[in-house]
Design an enzyme around this catalytic site. Structure first.
Site, PDB file in Angstrom:
ATOM      1  N   LYS A   1      57.702 -52.858   1.331  1.00 47.86           N
ATOM      2  CA  LYS A   1      59.276 -53.025   1.604  1.00 47.86           C
ATOM      3  C   LYS A   1      59.974 -52.971   0.120  1.00 47.86           C
ATOM      4  O   LYS A   1      60.832 -52.319  -0.045  1.00 47.86           O
ATOM      5  CB  LYS A   1      59.741 -54.396   2.276  1.00 47.86           C
ATOM      6  CG  LYS A   1      59.168 -54.376   3.710  1.00 47.86           C
ATOM      7  CD  LYS A   1      59.637 -53.345   4.538  1.00 47.86           C
ATOM      8  CE  LYS A   1      59.790 -53.555   6.012  1.00 47.86           C
ATOM      9  NZ  LYS A   1      59.830 -52.289   6.752  1.00 47.86           N
TER      10      LYS A   1
ATOM     11  N   TYR B   1      52.995 -61.866   4.568  1.00 43.64           N
ATOM     12  CA  TYR B   1      53.708 -60.536   4.551  1.00 43.64           C
ATOM     13  C   TYR B   1      52.943 -59.669   3.651  1.00 43.64           C
ATOM     14  O   TYR B   1      52.885 -58.509   3.794  1.00 43.64           O
ATOM     15  CB  TYR B   1      55.063 -60.712   4.314  1.00 43.64           C
ATOM     16  CG  TYR B   1      56.065 -59.677   4.925  1.00 43.64           C
ATOM     17  CD1 TYR B   1      55.969 -59.361   6.270  1.00 43.64           C
ATOM     18  CD2 TYR B   1      56.627 -58.766   4.000  1.00 43.64           C
ATOM     19  CE1 TYR B   1      56.905 -58.324   6.727  1.00 43.64           C
ATOM     20  CE2 TYR B   1      57.435 -57.558   4.390  1.00 43.64           C
ATOM     21  CZ  TYR B   1      57.737 -57.569   5.982  1.00 43.64           C
ATOM     22  OH  TYR B   1      58.400 -56.633   6.453  1.00 43.64           O
TER      23      TYR B   1
HETATM   24  P1  NAD Z   1      58.439 -52.253  16.501  1.00 47.39           P
HETATM   25  O1  NAD Z   1      57.089 -52.257  16.783  1.00 47.39           O
HETATM   26  O2  NAD Z   1      59.096 -52.159  17.844  1.00 47.39           O
HETATM   27  O3  NAD Z   1      58.569 -50.789  15.841  1.00 47.39           O
HETATM   28  C1  NAD Z   1      57.868 -50.063  14.773  1.00 47.39           C
HETATM   29  C2  NAD Z   1      57.772 -48.772  15.024  1.00 47.39           C
HETATM   30  O4  NAD Z   1      57.196 -48.165  14.076  1.00 47.39           O
HETATM   31  C3  NAD Z   1      57.156 -48.488  16.628  1.00 47.39           C
HETATM   32  O5  NAD Z   1      57.878 -47.652  17.192  1.00 47.39           O
HETATM   33  C4  NAD Z   1      55.920 -47.566  16.067  1.00 47.39           C
HETATM   34  O6  NAD Z   1      55.540 -46.684  16.938  1.00 47.39           O
HETATM   35  C5  NAD Z   1      56.486 -47.024  14.869  1.00 47.39           C
HETATM   36  N1  NAD Z   1      55.360 -46.511  13.915  1.00 47.39           N
HETATM   37  C6  NAD Z   1      54.180 -47.001  13.328  1.00 47.39           C
HETATM   38  N2  NAD Z   1      53.575 -46.067  12.832  1.00 47.39           N
HETATM   39  C7  NAD Z   1      54.062 -44.681  13.006  1.00 47.39           C
HETATM   40  C8  NAD Z   1      53.937 -43.487  12.769  1.00 47.39           C
HETATM   41  N3  NAD Z   1      52.687 -43.201  11.850  1.00 47.39           N
HETATM   42  N4  NAD Z   1      54.885 -42.455  12.897  1.00 47.39           N
HETATM   43  C9  NAD Z   1      55.892 -42.723  13.736  1.00 47.39           C
HETATM   44  N5  NAD Z   1      56.395 -44.115  13.975  1.00 47.39           N
HETATM   45  C10 NAD Z   1      55.348 -45.075  13.699  1.00 47.39           C
HETATM   46  O7  NAD Z   1      58.819 -53.406  15.811  1.00 47.39           O
HETATM   47  P2  NAD Z   1      60.236 -53.484  14.961  1.00 47.39           P
HETATM   48  O8  NAD Z   1      60.231 -55.112  14.426  1.00 47.39           O
HETATM   49  O9  NAD Z   1      61.438 -53.194  15.626  1.00 47.39           O
HETATM   50  O10 NAD Z   1      60.397 -52.858  13.497  1.00 47.39           O
HETATM   51  C11 NAD Z   1      61.165 -51.906  12.972  1.00 47.39           C
HETATM   52  C12 NAD Z   1      61.297 -51.764  11.577  1.00 47.39           C
HETATM   53  O11 NAD Z   1      62.048 -53.114  11.295  1.00 47.39           O
HETATM   54  C13 NAD Z   1      60.118 -51.917  10.879  1.00 47.39           C
HETATM   55  O12 NAD Z   1      60.376 -51.181   9.626  1.00 47.39           O
HETATM   56  C14 NAD Z   1      59.988 -53.231  10.446  1.00 47.39           C
HETATM   57  O13 NAD Z   1      59.154 -53.765   9.237  1.00 47.39           O
HETATM   58  C15 NAD Z   1      61.290 -53.763  10.277  1.00 47.39           C
HETATM   59  N6  NAD Z   1      61.559 -55.163  10.140  1.00 47.39           N
HETATM   60  C16 NAD Z   1      61.234 -55.941  11.483  1.00 47.39           C
HETATM   61  C17 NAD Z   1      61.353 -57.250  11.421  1.00 47.39           C
HETATM   62  C18 NAD Z   1      61.152 -58.150  12.457  1.00 47.39           C
HETATM   63  O14 NAD Z   1      60.989 -59.459  12.388  1.00 47.39           O
HETATM   64  N7  NAD Z   1      60.900 -57.629  13.749  1.00 47.39           N
HETATM   65  C19 NAD Z   1      62.100 -58.014  10.289  1.00 47.39           C
HETATM   66  C20 NAD Z   1      62.643 -57.232   9.226  1.00 47.39           C
HETATM   67  C21 NAD Z   1      62.399 -55.479   9.312  1.00 47.39           C
END
Ligand code: NAD
Length: 258
Positions: free
Chosen positions: A164, A157
């Protein structure tokens, strides 16, 4: 409806596709009667987000917003102010880091890669709070998504874990700044979920398997579980909670390694 958000508008940032956690949050808020404003990054995603938004019950608006640009953030929230006026909250569901820095040793991270992850994944929450504050005239709820890798060392990570950690600290400072305006700021720490962003993290399948075997609930986290926690955080049921990191991870973060 157990929670009724009729008459309220929430901004949902970070829908990329139907697997996005942001999309599950949108569905939970929509089912509760909220009006939604979606923001997306880059023209490539416009059609995807519009098609998804049209499948919802309630009213919605779809606007571009690349979070790396202060001008774009300001323009987007000005647009939202003109088109909807007051908002009741924002779901910030955005993160980014270079794929090659999400494997191997953390200390190989480059300065540019470090700053990129901090910029998109951590600073952006502060920029959004600054732009959204004047629109939350009747108080509000800001939510972001974080991960255990900011609190503990999670293999691969790396730079995203450090981002984070900064995001988690930002939640507390922002909660303190905005509390006097009746605005709450919280993070949901989601267990690993198969999404576009997660694809970039080395060894992700092994992580899912480990959670299924060891998490107290013996299952992986779903987008819907996160969506419903966001609904709770958006609603007045959570009115006493701010600066908090709520783990929606089947209890995995409570375990010790030995
Ligand atoms: P996802 O890829 O669907 O979403 C990530 C989003 O970030 C995308 O829509 C992307 O377009 C956007 N993004 C990236 N760069 C950008 C920019 N410059 N301007 C605007 N938007 C931008 O994946 P997800 O897993 O739904 O991620 C959403 C959040 O959840 C993130 O913060 C991720 O770290 C967090 N998260 C995910 C998990 C997991 O296992 N999937 C676990 C904990 C936290």
């Amino acid at each position: 409806k157990s929670i009724d958000l009729t008459g309220r508008t929430y901004v949902v940032m970070g829908v990329a596709n139907k697997r996005s956690i942001a999309w599950a949050i949108a569905r939970s808020l929509d089912e509760a009667g909220a009006k939604l404003v979606f923001t997306y990054a880059g023209e490539r995603l416009e059609k995807n987000v519009k098609t998804l938004a049209e499948s919802l019950e309630g009213e919605h608006l779809v606007l571009p917003c690349d979070i790396s640009s202060d001008e774009e953030i300001d323009a987007t929230f000005n647009d939202i102010k003109e088109q909807v006026g007051t908002i009741s909250g924002v779901a910030h569901c955005i993160a980014f880091a270079n794929k090659e820095e999400l494997e191997g040793e953390y200390l190989n991270v480059t300065r540019d890669g470090y700053l990129l992850a901090q910029n998109i994944s951590a600073y952006s929450l502060t920029a959004v709070c600054k732009a959204a504050r004047p629109l939350m005239t009747e108080g509000g709820s800001v939510m972001t998504l974080t991960y255990l890798g900011g609190e503990r060392v999670v293999k691969n990570y790396n730079v995203m874990g450090v981002a984070k950690a900064a995001l988690d600290a930002s939640v507390k400072y922002l909660a303190n700044d905005l509390g006097k305006d009746g605005i709450r700021v919280n993070a949901i720490s989601a267990g690993p979920i198969r999404t576009l962003a997660a694809k970039g993290i080395g060894g992700f399948n092994d992580v899912l398997k480990e959670i299924e075997e060891k998490a107290p609930l013996r299952k992986t986290t779903t987008q819907e579980e996160v969506g419903d926690t966001a609904l709770f955080l958006a609603s007045d049921l959570s009115r006493g909670i701010t600066g908090e990191i709520i783990h929606v991870d089947g209890g995995y973060s409570t375990l010790s390694l030995v």
